[in-house]
Design an enzyme around this catalytic site. Structure first.
Site, short mmCIF file in Angstrom:
data_model
loop_
_atom_site.label_atom_id
_atom_site.label_comp_id
_atom_site.label_asym_id
_atom_site.label_seq_id
_atom_site.Cartn_x
_atom_site.Cartn_y
_atom_site.Cartn_z
N LYS A 143 43.36 -26.68 -11.45
CA LYS A 143 42.38 -25.76 -12.03
C LYS A 143 43.11 -24.53 -12.51
CE LYS A 143 38.20 -23.15 -11.00
NZ LYS A 143 37.14 -22.92 -10.00
N LYS A 185 40.99 -29.12 -15.01
CA LYS A 185 39.99 -28.19 -15.53
C LYS A 185 40.68 -26.96 -16.10
CE LYS A 185 36.35 -25.21 -13.93
NZ LYS A 185 35.77 -24.57 -12.79
C1 PBG Z 1 34.27 -21.72 -9.28
C2 PBG Z 1 33.98 -22.49 -10.50
C3 PBG Z 1 34.14 -22.03 -11.81
C4 PBG Z 1 33.74 -23.08 -12.64
C5 PBG Z 1 33.34 -24.13 -11.84
N1 PBG Z 1 33.51 -23.76 -10.51
C6 PBG Z 1 34.53 -20.72 -12.35
C7 PBG Z 1 35.71 -19.99 -11.91
O1 PBG Z 1 36.65 -20.54 -11.36
O2 PBG Z 1 35.69 -18.81 -12.17
C8 PBG Z 1 33.78 -23.00 -14.13
C9 PBG Z 1 33.02 -24.03 -14.87
C10 PBG Z 1 32.79 -23.74 -16.30
O3 PBG Z 1 33.33 -22.80 -16.90
O4 PBG Z 1 32.02 -24.50 -16.89
N2 PBG Z 1 33.63 -22.10 -8.16
#
Ligand code: PBG
Length: 348
Positions: free
Chosen positions: A218, A271
């Site tokens: 991520k 991601k």
């Molecule tokens: C954090 C989380 C995020 C997303 C999914 N889970 C945001 C972050 O890390 O700030 C982002 C998903 C998206 O942008 O569609 N729990």
């Protein structure tokens, strides 16, 4: 077909391949032969997209009868638990196998306590979805950022996210989700050791059968902007670069994923998706576990905005994006287009 004996070896492989400039007959190899009709294209298509590749993200809020549009994500809504139940039935009827739930708590605090409350927003949502659509797989996002008043994905000590102190809370969150009936838990906080900690806590609590979908690679991405509005989860100080990955790194993603496999992750996620297709391909080549890709909020918002301006065809660009993500190696895709895409695919 005759070939000039003086023709250069082009391409290097040899005589038969490629165009011969001295030959009026033109090229021997004609890839266009297999593109001539829709039927032939269908026969040779390497990647197909189906509703059962998709996971539908949903945002749940407290209250009754709430269906509130999310500004930066046109077509997405904050749903109260009662409305969510109806939505879940429609999603299941569309042939989509899974949803992933994100909750907005009634109150935030330093420890994010609603995240593991048996009566917390996600725990209630899980029970409602399982009642309304028992066949639908419910995945839960295991993270603290929506629940903490500082907006970080873990417990903060001395201005930094304390990795090891956070692990115990994440285990507790995952167990509370499993107790509510979650089919899969998905830790997204990028804490070191989170998969092992959650696996141990789930096993101790008797949830040996609940798989872990790890947000393994991520990135600290600006494409999460619209989500942070939707989930009310922007960090109140600093940023997430101390735990999410540097967008410049690829080898490190493979290391993260290898660690998560060793710790017991059942599914790995990359991601965001579109700007990181190289990572997805590398992961597909390196690991045998199923791979998920998250087509994130910014990827969705860009196409929505361009389509609203009349600059892009939303349906065509969304389906092209999802197909490209699958081609790069994803077995499943989390996407805000899940419902629309399922309909578009059915319509053909
Ligand atoms: C954090 C989380 C995020 C997303 C999914 N889970 C945001 C972050 O890390 O700030 C982002 C998903 C998206 O942008 O569609 N729990």
């Amino acid at each position: 077909m005759t070939r000039s004996p003086t023709a250069p070896p082009f391409p290097a492989a040899g005589a038969r391949r490629g165009p011969d400039p001295a030959d009026d007959a033109g090229p021997v190899d004609r890839p266009r032969r297999l593109r001539r009709t829709a039927a032939i294209r269908a026969l040779v298509r390497e990647t197909t997209l189906a509703p059962d590749d998709l996971i539908c993200p949903l945002f749940v809020v407290h209250g009754q009868g709430v269906r509130r549009a999310i500004g930066a994500m046109p077509g997405q809504h904050h749903l109260s638990v009662d409305v969510l139940a109806g939505e879940a039935e429609a999603i299941a009827a569309a042939g989509i196998p899974a949803v992933i739930l994100f909750g907005l708590p009634a109150a935030k605090d330093a420890e994010g306590r609603e995240s593991f409350d048996p009566d917390g927003i996600v725990q209630r949502a899980v029970r409602a979805v399982k009642r309304a659509a028992p066949g639908l797989a419910v995945i839960t996002d295991v993270c603290l950022c929506e629940y903490t008043d500082h907006g970080h994905c873990g417990l903060v000590a001395g201005g930094e996210v304390d990795n090891d102190a956070t692990l115990g809370v994440l285990g507790r969150v995952a167990v509370s989700h499993a107790e509510a009936g979650a089919d899969v838990v998905a830790p997204s906080g990028m804490m070191d050791g989170m998969v092992a900690a959650i696996r141990a806590d789930l096993d101790d609590a008797g949830f040996k059968q609940v798989p872990i979908l790890s947000y393994a690679a991520k990135y600290a991405s600006h494409f999460y902007g619209p989500f942070r509005e939707a989930a009310d989860s922007p960090p109140q100080f600093g940023d997430r670069r101390g735990y999410q990955m540097d967008p410049a790194n690829a080898r490190e993603a493979l290391r993260e994923m290898a660690l998560d496999v060793d710790e017991g992750a059942d599914i790995l996620m990359v991601k965001p998706a579109l700007p990181y297709l190289d990572i997805l391909r590398a992961a597909r080549d390196a690991f045998d576990v199923p791979l998920a890709a998250y087509n994130v909020s910014g990827e969705y918002a860009m196409i929505k905005a361009a389509a609203a301006a009349g600059w892009l065809d939303e349906r065509a660009c969304a389906l092209e994006s999802l197909t490209a993500i699958k081609r790069a190696g994803a077995d499943m895709i989390l996407t805000y287009w899940a419902r629309d895409a399922a309909r578009w695919l059915r319509e053909g």
